[in-house]
Scaffold this motif. Sequence first.
Motif, PDB file in Angstrom:
ATOM      1  N   GLY A  79      -7.170  -0.413 -14.909  1.00 24.47           N
ATOM      2  CA  GLY A  79      -6.611   0.892 -15.239  1.00 24.47           C
ATOM      3  C   GLY A  79      -6.814   1.918 -14.147  1.00 24.47           C
ATOM      4  O   GLY A  79      -6.580   3.118 -14.368  1.00 24.47           O
ATOM      5  N   ALA A  80      -7.242   1.490 -12.959  1.00 25.60           N
ATOM      6  CA  ALA A  80      -7.369   2.400 -11.819  1.00 25.60           C
ATOM      7  C   ALA A  80      -5.989   2.908 -11.410  1.00 25.60           C
ATOM      8  O   ALA A  80      -4.964   2.298 -11.711  1.00 25.60           O
ATOM      9  CB  ALA A  80      -8.039   1.701 -10.651  1.00 25.60           C
ATOM     10  N   VAL A  81      -5.971   4.041 -10.710  1.00 28.73           N
ATOM     11  CA  VAL A  81      -4.725   4.646 -10.241  1.00 28.73           C
ATOM     12  C   VAL A  81      -4.663   4.481  -8.724  1.00 28.73           C
ATOM     13  O   VAL A  81      -5.565   4.928  -8.010  1.00 28.73           O
ATOM     14  CB  VAL A  81      -4.648   6.137 -10.625  1.00 28.73           C
ATOM     15  CG1 VAL A  81      -3.310   6.728 -10.201  1.00 28.73           C
ATOM     16  CG2 VAL A  81      -4.878   6.318 -12.123  1.00 28.73           C
ATOM     17  N   VAL A  82      -3.600   3.854  -8.229  1.00 34.57           N
ATOM     18  CA  VAL A  82      -3.515   3.472  -6.818  1.00 34.57           C
ATOM     19  C   VAL A  82      -2.623   4.440  -6.045  1.00 34.57           C
ATOM     20  O   VAL A  82      -1.496   4.729  -6.450  1.00 34.57           O
ATOM     21  CB  VAL A  82      -2.973   2.040  -6.668  1.00 34.57           C
ATOM     22  CG1 VAL A  82      -2.790   1.688  -5.196  1.00 34.57           C
ATOM     23  CG2 VAL A  82      -3.923   1.052  -7.334  1.00 34.57           C
ATOM     24  N   ALA A  83      -3.153   4.905  -4.899  1.00 32.57           N
ATOM     25  CA  ALA A  83      -2.374   5.684  -3.946  1.00 32.57           C
ATOM     26  C   ALA A  83      -2.105   4.795  -2.743  1.00 32.57           C
ATOM     27  O   ALA A  83      -2.994   4.553  -1.934  1.00 32.57           O
ATOM     28  CB  ALA A  83      -3.134   6.940  -3.525  1.00 32.57           C
ATOM     29  N   PRO A  84      -0.879   4.263  -2.594  1.00 28.81           N
ATOM     30  CA  PRO A  84      -0.607   3.333  -1.496  1.00 28.81           C
ATOM     31  C   PRO A  84      -0.379   4.053  -0.170  1.00 28.81           C
ATOM     32  O   PRO A  84       0.324   5.061  -0.101  1.00 28.81           O
ATOM     33  CB  PRO A  84       0.674   2.623  -1.957  1.00 28.81           C
ATOM     34  CG  PRO A  84       1.329   3.555  -2.898  1.00 28.81           C
ATOM     35  CD  PRO A  84       0.271   4.420  -3.500  1.00 28.81           C
ATOM     36  N   LEU A  85      -1.000   3.515   0.885  1.00 30.91           N
ATOM     37  CA  LEU A  85      -0.823   4.012   2.256  1.00 30.91           C
ATOM     38  C   LEU A  85      -0.386   2.831   3.111  1.00 30.91           C
ATOM     39  O   LEU A  85      -1.070   1.808   3.155  1.00 30.91           O
ATOM     40  CB  LEU A  85      -2.134   4.603   2.791  1.00 30.91           C
ATOM     41  CG  LEU A  85      -2.768   5.732   1.975  1.00 30.91           C
ATOM     42  CD1 LEU A  85      -4.130   6.108   2.562  1.00 30.91           C
ATOM     43  CD2 LEU A  85      -1.859   6.952   1.931  1.00 30.91           C
ATOM     44  N   GLY A  86       0.736   2.968   3.792  1.00 28.98           N
ATOM     45  CA  GLY A  86       1.301   1.848   4.525  1.00 28.98           C
ATOM     46  C   GLY A  86       0.513   1.486   5.764  1.00 28.98           C
ATOM     47  O   GLY A  86       0.520   2.223   6.751  1.00 28.98           O
ATOM     48  N   GLY A  87      -0.146   0.329   5.746  1.00 31.27           N
ATOM     49  CA  GLY A  87      -0.923  -0.095   6.895  1.00 31.27           C
ATOM     50  C   GLY A  87      -0.447  -1.388   7.509  1.00 31.27           C
ATOM     51  O   GLY A  87      -1.041  -1.867   8.474  1.00 31.27           O
ATOM     52  N   GLY A  88       0.642  -1.968   6.967  1.00 31.42           N
ATOM     53  CA  GLY A  88       1.077  -3.275   7.430  1.00 31.42           C
ATOM     54  C   GLY A  88       2.267  -3.218   8.369  1.00 31.42           C
ATOM     55  O   GLY A  88       2.605  -2.164   8.914  1.00 31.42           O
ATOM     56  N   ARG A  89       2.934  -4.369   8.509  1.00 34.99           N
ATOM     57  CA  ARG A  89       4.098  -4.447   9.391  1.00 34.99           C
ATOM     58  C   ARG A  89       5.380  -4.089   8.650  1.00 34.99           C
ATOM     59  O   ARG A  89       6.275  -3.470   9.212  1.00 34.99           O
ATOM     60  CB  ARG A  89       4.230  -5.860   9.975  1.00 34.99           C
ATOM     61  CG  ARG A  89       3.104  -6.224  10.925  1.00 34.99           C
ATOM     62  CD  ARG A  89       3.432  -7.468  11.730  1.00 34.99           C
ATOM     63  NE  ARG A  89       3.509  -8.680  10.893  1.00 34.99           N
ATOM     64  CZ  ARG A  89       3.811  -9.887  11.377  1.00 34.99           C
ATOM     65  NH1 ARG A  89       4.072 -10.031  12.658  1.00 34.99           N
ATOM     66  NH2 ARG A  89       3.851 -10.942  10.588  1.00 34.99           N
ATOM     67  N   GLY A  90       5.498  -4.481   7.383  1.00 34.30           N
ATOM     68  CA  GLY A  90       6.727  -4.244   6.637  1.00 34.30           C
ATOM     69  C   GLY A  90       6.670  -3.046   5.710  1.00 34.30           C
ATOM     70  O   GLY A  90       7.584  -2.230   5.660  1.00 34.30           O
ATOM     71  N   ASN A  91       5.592  -2.958   4.925  1.00 37.89           N
ATOM     72  CA  ASN A  91       5.357  -1.820   4.015  1.00 37.89           C
ATOM     73  C   ASN A  91       6.514  -1.594   3.041  1.00 37.89           C
ATOM     74  O   ASN A  91       6.902  -0.456   2.758  1.00 37.89           O
ATOM     75  CB  ASN A  91       5.094  -0.547   4.822  1.00 37.89           C
ATOM     76  CG  ASN A  91       3.876  -0.663   5.709  1.00 37.89           C
ATOM     77  OD1 ASN A  91       2.816  -1.127   5.278  1.00 37.89           O
ATOM     78  ND2 ASN A  91       4.013  -0.269   6.966  1.00 37.89           N
TER      79      ASN A  91
END
Length: 287
Positions: A79-91
């Motif tokens: 039930g955590a809330v995720v803030a995604p930050l693009g760190g990959g190649r495709g994102n």
Amino acid sequence: MRRLLLVVNPVAGGGRAREIADSVRRVLTEEGYDVEMTFTTSAEHATTLLAECYPGQRVAVLAGDGVLARALQGAYQSGAVVAPLGGGRGNDLVRALGVNLDPLQAARELAGATEHSIDLGRCNGRIFFGVATVGIASLANQVANETKFLRGTAVYVWGVLRALISYSPQRFTIEVDGKKHAQKAWNISVGNATSIGGGMQICPNAKLDDGVFDLNIIDDAPRRLVVPILTKIFDGKHITMKEVTEQRGETITIANTEPLAIMADGEFLDSLPATFTVERQAVRVLV
């Protein structure tokens, strides 16, 4: 001061995520967060870290699609809330969520983000969040994963060109919400989100929160026509071509005489035969 866990995949983007992790943490601190930073040691570790969070805990994840998807799986459990930050190649998941592709700018904008709930897909019970592909796109994905000298969309284009040399259309049995048919196809995509390969809009009308999949099929066509079709995927205009068909459904089954690989979120997911189902509003995100 608001508490925030920052989970970083240090090898994402060829190590770029590790290089910018301290800068991301500094920006988040400047935006008023009390940041605890931790690094993943594997994709499975990302799931474990998020699964151990308390309900409602806010977690920023600096990673590529594969580890971000694993982190979202853990958030599904806790039930955590995720803030995604693009760190990959495709994102591609970050793109689908409308988050700024510059992780430093995304960190600056996090304070103004709002919470939303997104769907998850299941393939034979295994969770995915983006687009699951089988056919030439999945082979291209495998080639791209083995290619280290290119980044972003370029690596996926290279994968497609390599896949075109050896791949031929396959005959599939496809069932969408109880309606079954058989056809030959170059590729089948089951989209919970829109894009693959760093922004290639293979399922341009898919939405992460509408409770259905977008099924995109590149029909059997002469090899000389496949490259023009694939180039139109960049902006989603391939869906206007007669060689491409689309459907929508909540339950999709795909079978073939061979156990062809299914790729999703940049990684191997499972093999055919496969049944895809949607779980609505399964994970909470900040975007």
